[in-house]
Design an enzyme around this catalytic site. Sequence first.
Site, mmCIF file in Angstrom:
data_model
loop_
_atom_site.group_PDB
_atom_site.id
_atom_site.type_symbol
_atom_site.label_atom_id
_atom_site.label_comp_id
_atom_site.label_asym_id
_atom_site.label_seq_id
_atom_site.Cartn_x
_atom_site.Cartn_y
_atom_site.Cartn_z
ATOM 1 N N LYS A 8 2.316 7.008 -9.144
ATOM 2 C CA LYS A 8 3.685 7.657 -9.533
ATOM 3 C C LYS A 8 3.262 8.542 -10.385
ATOM 4 O O LYS A 8 3.857 9.883 -10.309
ATOM 5 C CB LYS A 8 4.659 6.784 -9.846
ATOM 6 N N ASN A 29 9.294 8.506 0.534
ATOM 7 C CA ASN A 29 9.815 7.609 -0.436
ATOM 8 C C ASN A 29 9.258 6.436 -0.217
ATOM 9 O O ASN A 29 9.261 5.488 -1.066
ATOM 10 C CB ASN A 29 11.456 7.388 0.363
ATOM 11 N N ASN A 87 -6.725 -8.639 -13.911
ATOM 12 C CA ASN A 87 -6.598 -9.519 -12.723
ATOM 13 C C ASN A 87 -6.608 -8.691 -11.540
ATOM 14 O O ASN A 87 -6.110 -9.321 -10.346
ATOM 15 C CB ASN A 87 -5.543 -10.446 -13.029
ATOM 16 N N TYR A 141 0.173 1.036 -9.915
ATOM 17 C CA TYR A 141 1.635 1.461 -9.470
ATOM 18 C C TYR A 141 1.834 2.772 -10.289
ATOM 19 O O TYR A 141 2.280 4.013 -9.663
ATOM 20 C CB TYR A 141 2.654 0.633 -9.508
ATOM 21 N N ASP A 161 2.136 3.812 10.825
ATOM 22 C CA ASP A 161 1.399 3.605 9.699
ATOM 23 C C ASP A 161 1.061 4.688 8.953
ATOM 24 O O ASP A 161 0.085 5.417 9.321
ATOM 25 C CB ASP A 161 0.271 2.508 9.861
ATOM 26 N N ASP A 197 9.092 4.545 9.391
ATOM 27 C CA ASP A 197 8.876 3.303 8.748
ATOM 28 C C ASP A 197 7.832 2.668 9.538
ATOM 29 O O ASP A 197 7.429 3.266 10.630
ATOM 30 C CB ASP A 197 10.090 2.449 8.595
#
Length: 450
Positions: A360, A291, A302, A356, A267, A244
């Site tokens: 995905k 994940n 926007n 997003y 990172d 992480d």
Amino acid sequence: MSDRYIDFANSALGHRLVGALGLPSPVRLERWEAGRLRPVEGALLIGGGPLSQNVSAFANKLTEQIYSYGPEPLVAQAWIPGHGPKLKAVVFDASDLVQTDQLKQLREFFQPLMKNLDHSAHLVIFGRAPETLSDPFAASAQRALEGFSRSLAKELRSGGTLQLLYVGAGAEGQLEGALRFFLSPKSAYVSGQVVRLNTCDTQVQDWTRPLAGRTALVTGAARGIGASIAETLARDGAQVVLLDVPPAKTDLDALAARLGGHSITLDICAEDAAAQLIEQLPNGIDIVVHNAGITRDKTLANMTPEFWDAVLAVNLNAPQVLTKALLDSGTLHDNGRVILLASISGIAGNRGQTNYAASKAGLIGLAQAWAPLLGARGISINAVAPGFIETQMTARIPFALREAGRRMSSLGQGGLPQDVAEAVAWLAQPGSGAVSGQALRVCGQSVLGA
């Protein structure tokens, strides 16, 4: 996060009121618990064509209560509608249905069962992938199974689920592993799905610890779904490596210590991220779970360049770059497993999530494109697409949208991080190399998408 509507609907007063008003009446789903010995705790019914013989050969590993139903009983105990026990699991082989008039066998088999299913029953239908059949009529009949299974899944009550498994030639040896997942509470929030099983040379040696001897890397592992994935992989015997961002180091280290694994703070978007990661994995890995992900929601009108770039960088580009580096360096071993955390937004789209959803959907495309190339090394790659999952992120959604997300599925409720983790753990198993290039939805058969 507590779902107060489920609590109310399952109370004595709430049950009567919900029924009187015709409101959704979701039940608490049965989920896998530590100490459970068998995938099915109750009666298993087997019927249909030749693949049912394969199931009967290992059925006693799934449960002690095995029944058959149909003109040619497979086992000694015949199930009699209205007189036999409530059914906890059902397997029907429809792979030999090759003409339209044979499809009536679906109605004849399933209709008597519908009022005799136990709470949280799990049903599986076997078929043959239509694209593998040369006879157009046979392909048509097998494709009809998808419409039937998805519709019947929406008619099930009391937490019931149903899946269609297209079984490829030579994949019969992988039926036990698939049924250990799809007939058990591990698949509590998976329903209405179509999965293709193909051949696979590797097998699980110990079903109590199916990932024993394997090392798994989980990104975004400090909390939420990532932490649940790490816990579930460790439960199944894997040595876990948790990754992480540096700000999450305290939570990450604590989880790694509890699970007996080790942590990496990194990172994943840094230019040297791949080199850093490989350096910290000197012994290689067998499983990688991508994940880590972020949202930066805005309508496209926007959407700022910063919001767009950040989401695509973390959610799509980083898994691409890191996986390629792990493959090219040999850090990801042969017969490895790659699992990408996608989303139903990447399948059905979602307002305010063009960035997003694009990221995905890109992960699903990556799994589809890479699967045949990685197959030569025995490596599988799949996407898991969660729907509405009860997390800290969904807890921040406005009340009306949150309730809509929960109720707009066949199961009428949100899923738990454990539900996603169980799907990942199944795809990480050695025998699940039989599944590759596919997207498995963990969404309670959400009305969004297919």
